[in-house]
Write an enzyme that holds these catalytic residues in place. Sequence first.
Site, PDB file in Angstrom:
ATOM      1  N   ILE A  60       2.203   4.103  -7.426  1.00  0.00           N
ATOM      2  CA  ILE A  60       1.380   4.426  -6.255  1.00  0.00           C
ATOM      3  C   ILE A  60       1.536   5.898  -5.889  1.00  0.00           C
ATOM      4  O   ILE A  60       2.594   6.498  -6.097  1.00  0.00           O
ATOM      5  CB  ILE A  60       1.754   3.499  -5.067  1.00  0.00           C
ATOM      6  CG1 ILE A  60       0.682   3.477  -3.989  1.00  0.00           C
ATOM      7  CG2 ILE A  60       3.133   3.839  -4.516  1.00  0.00           C
ATOM      8  CD1 ILE A  60       0.841   2.350  -2.977  1.00  0.00           C
ATOM      9  N   CYS A  61       0.447   6.481  -5.367  1.00  0.00           N
ATOM     10  CA  CYS A  61       0.482   7.825  -4.796  1.00  0.00           C
ATOM     11  C   CYS A  61      -0.357   7.779  -3.519  1.00  0.00           C
ATOM     12  O   CYS A  61      -0.483   6.714  -2.910  1.00  0.00           O
ATOM     13  CB  CYS A  61      -0.014   8.877  -5.796  1.00  0.00           C
ATOM     14  SG  CYS A  61      -1.764   8.749  -6.230  1.00  0.00           S
ATOM     15  N   ARG A  62      -0.949   8.863  -3.120  1.00  0.00           N
ATOM     16  CA  ARG A  62      -1.731   8.861  -1.878  1.00  0.00           C
ATOM     17  C   ARG A  62      -3.047   8.107  -2.048  1.00  0.00           C
ATOM     18  O   ARG A  62      -3.395   7.262  -1.241  1.00  0.00           O
ATOM     19  CB  ARG A  62      -1.998  10.291  -1.423  1.00  0.00           C
ATOM     20  CG  ARG A  62      -2.715  10.374  -0.089  1.00  0.00           C
ATOM     21  CD  ARG A  62      -2.752  11.824   0.415  1.00  0.00           C
ATOM     22  NE  ARG A  62      -3.205  11.861   1.785  1.00  0.00           N
ATOM     23  CZ  ARG A  62      -4.470  12.059   2.136  1.00  0.00           C
ATOM     24  NH1 ARG A  62      -5.394  12.209   1.203  1.00  0.00           N
ATOM     25  NH2 ARG A  62      -4.814  12.084   3.399  1.00  0.00           N
ATOM     26  N   GLY A  64      -4.473   7.457  -5.626  1.00  0.00           N
ATOM     27  CA  GLY A  64      -4.603   6.829  -6.939  1.00  0.00           C
ATOM     28  C   GLY A  64      -4.724   7.764  -8.124  1.00  0.00           C
ATOM     29  O   GLY A  64      -4.631   7.317  -9.265  1.00  0.00           O
ATOM     30  N   MET A  88      -1.514   4.771  -1.217  1.00  0.00           N
ATOM     31  CA  MET A  88      -0.926   4.562   0.105  1.00  0.00           C
ATOM     32  C   MET A  88      -1.968   4.589   1.219  1.00  0.00           C
ATOM     33  O   MET A  88      -1.757   3.993   2.271  1.00  0.00           O
ATOM     34  CB  MET A  88       0.165   5.604   0.381  1.00  0.00           C
ATOM     35  CG  MET A  88       1.449   5.397  -0.404  1.00  0.00           C
ATOM     36  SD  MET A  88       2.295   3.838  -0.034  1.00  0.00           S
ATOM     37  CE  MET A  88       2.728   4.049   1.704  1.00  0.00           C
TER      38      MET A  88
END
Length: 109
Positions: A60-62, A64, A88
């Site tokens: 996961i990141c901010r 995708g 996120m």
Amino acid sequence: MPTVEVGDLKDGDFLLDVREDDEWQAGHAEGALHIPLSEFVGRYGELTEAAPQDGRVHVICRSGGRSAQVTMYLVQQGVDAVNVDGGMQIWAAVGRPVVQDDGRPGFVA
């Protein structure tokens, strides 16, 4: 690219957060492993030590994009990895908890 929706994640699924330190400090999923994309190759051993041997790595990141890069790298290494679609931002939008290191409520930066 293998992906999973935030809503399909279960409690206890292994989560790898590849956002940078300032984003992590603002807020993250409780229990996630944090290895920023900018340090990922050098810290890859931390993932192999922490990830379940027979389980999937949810990256996961901010939003995708960065997690997609890491997911592709992991898949090439033979790791069962999936990108968390929407990152996120979606995690927080659907009401999943976002916390700071001290347990206080956090936010997605």
